[in-house]
Design an enzyme around this catalytic site. Sequence first.
Site, PDB file in Angstrom:
ATOM      1  CE1 TYR A 245     121.165 -13.134 -20.012  1.00 54.82           C
ATOM      2  CE2 TYR A 245     122.309 -12.825 -17.932  1.00 54.82           C
ATOM      3  CZ  TYR A 245     121.528 -12.321 -18.950  1.00 54.82           C
ATOM      4  OH  TYR A 245     121.115 -11.007 -18.921  1.00 54.82           O
TER       5      TYR A 245
ATOM      6  CB  SER B  15     121.464  -6.911 -23.329  1.00 49.67           C
ATOM      7  OG  SER B  15     121.345  -7.229 -21.970  1.00 49.67           O
TER       8      SER B  15
ATOM      9  CE1 TYR C  72     116.805  -5.091 -21.720  1.00 46.76           C
ATOM     10  CE2 TYR C  72     118.185  -3.159 -21.993  1.00 46.76           C
ATOM     11  CZ  TYR C  72     118.020  -4.518 -22.009  1.00 46.76           C
ATOM     12  OH  TYR C  72     119.074  -5.306 -22.322  1.00 46.76           O
TER      13      TYR C  72
ATOM     14  CB  VAL D  22     124.833  -2.780 -19.237  1.00 42.74           C
ATOM     15  CG1 VAL D  22     123.382  -2.645 -18.842  1.00 42.74           C
ATOM     16  CG2 VAL D  22     125.349  -4.177 -19.021  1.00 42.74           C
TER      17      VAL D  22
ATOM     18  CE  LYS E 108     120.025 -10.162 -22.117  1.00 48.09           C
ATOM     19  NZ  LYS E 108     119.483  -9.209 -21.135  1.00 48.09           N
TER      20      LYS E 108
HETATM   21  N1  GLN Z   1     124.674  -9.342 -18.526  1.00 47.17           N
HETATM   22  C1  GLN Z   1     123.863  -8.199 -18.219  1.00 47.17           C
HETATM   23  C2  GLN Z   1     122.887  -8.530 -17.106  1.00 47.17           C
HETATM   24  O1  GLN Z   1     122.350  -9.588 -17.086  1.00 47.17           O
HETATM   25  C3  GLN Z   1     123.137  -7.759 -19.453  1.00 47.17           C
HETATM   26  C4  GLN Z   1     122.211  -6.583 -19.214  1.00 47.17           C
HETATM   27  C5  GLN Z   1     122.197  -5.593 -20.339  1.00 47.17           C
HETATM   28  O2  GLN Z   1     123.098  -5.526 -21.163  1.00 47.17           O
HETATM   29  N2  GLN Z   1     121.182  -4.771 -20.351  1.00 47.17           N
HETATM   30  O3  GLN Z   1     122.639  -7.736 -16.230  1.00 47.17           O
END
Ligand code: GLN
Length: 310
Positions: free
Chosen positions: A191, A64, A243, A261, A67
């Site tokens: 994505y 993520s 988050y 993650v 992003k």
């Molecule tokens: N590719 C992961 C997902 O969509 C990214 C989530 C994350 O890094 N928090 O679940």
Amino acid sequence: MSKLDQVVKDIVAEMQERSDRGEVATYIPELAGVDPKAFGLAVIDADGQLACGGDCDTSFSIQSISKVFTLTFALGMIGDRLWRRVGREPSGSPFNSIVQLERERGIPRNPFINAGAIVVTDLILSGHQPREALGEILRFLQFLADDSSITIDAAVAASENRTGFRNRALANYMKSFSVLENPVDFTLGVYFHHCAIAMSCRQLAMAGRFLAHHGRNPSTGLLVVQPERARRINAIMLTCGHYDGSGEFAYRVGLPGKSGVGGGILAIAPGRASIAVWSPGLDAAGNSHLGRLALEELTKRMGWSIFGGN
Ligand code: GLN
């Protein structure tokens, strides 16, 4: 040895000794095999000096953290019109939550939860083939990090594509409100692949420099985004970058940050430094456990919290 070099060296040594490492993500099977003992930290200050230690040159899945860069890229493409399709308020919910989408008619709370990032990806994809859109995103990261060796880990992308049932649900749900323009599989394909970009802490800290220096890459002097945009992206990182752990991160670390993650965190000390940390074990909110602790120590010892004091 500078104070920063010493602080980084001490923190790396302290973190490598700790036994509380959190849990490595397993819902993307390819990530489950990553060594939980890995730890890397890289800090690049305003003069371009690098302080790094541990596994700071080992590539990991940025997940993520991508992003931040897709948001920057999409704002560059369509400007503030982006905010018609995604909000900028903290969600107070897990990264893959679906509950708010029904109440809010398919408009995600912010660009850093999965639903919001899928919308941003859809914006970048419009008018392109998926391969072209992905190439644009990857080249943007290579440009920011000044490193053309950055690539996508195809095995991680394929692994998430096979098991990404939640993200499929989110995307289909938004599609039902016409919030996505492109075929769901195309948007998700892009994505999953940008989440699977692999970078080291050093490369990631390099890529984040423009956010620490009013939109400008301090070593080339090139303006990547207007200062106002850098400030706003930092604001969203502070309020939404972790988050439902964003409040805790602000409380403990006091910097804009974005987690993934894969166990990475990009953190920005405005005017001072771009910082990347990696430790694969996560806490209950899906943020790197030791990564956050290391950043907390770093801001304390350097006096870098944006809220002052230490
Ligand atoms: N590719 C992961 C997902 O969509 C990214 C989530 C994350 O890094 N928090 O679940």
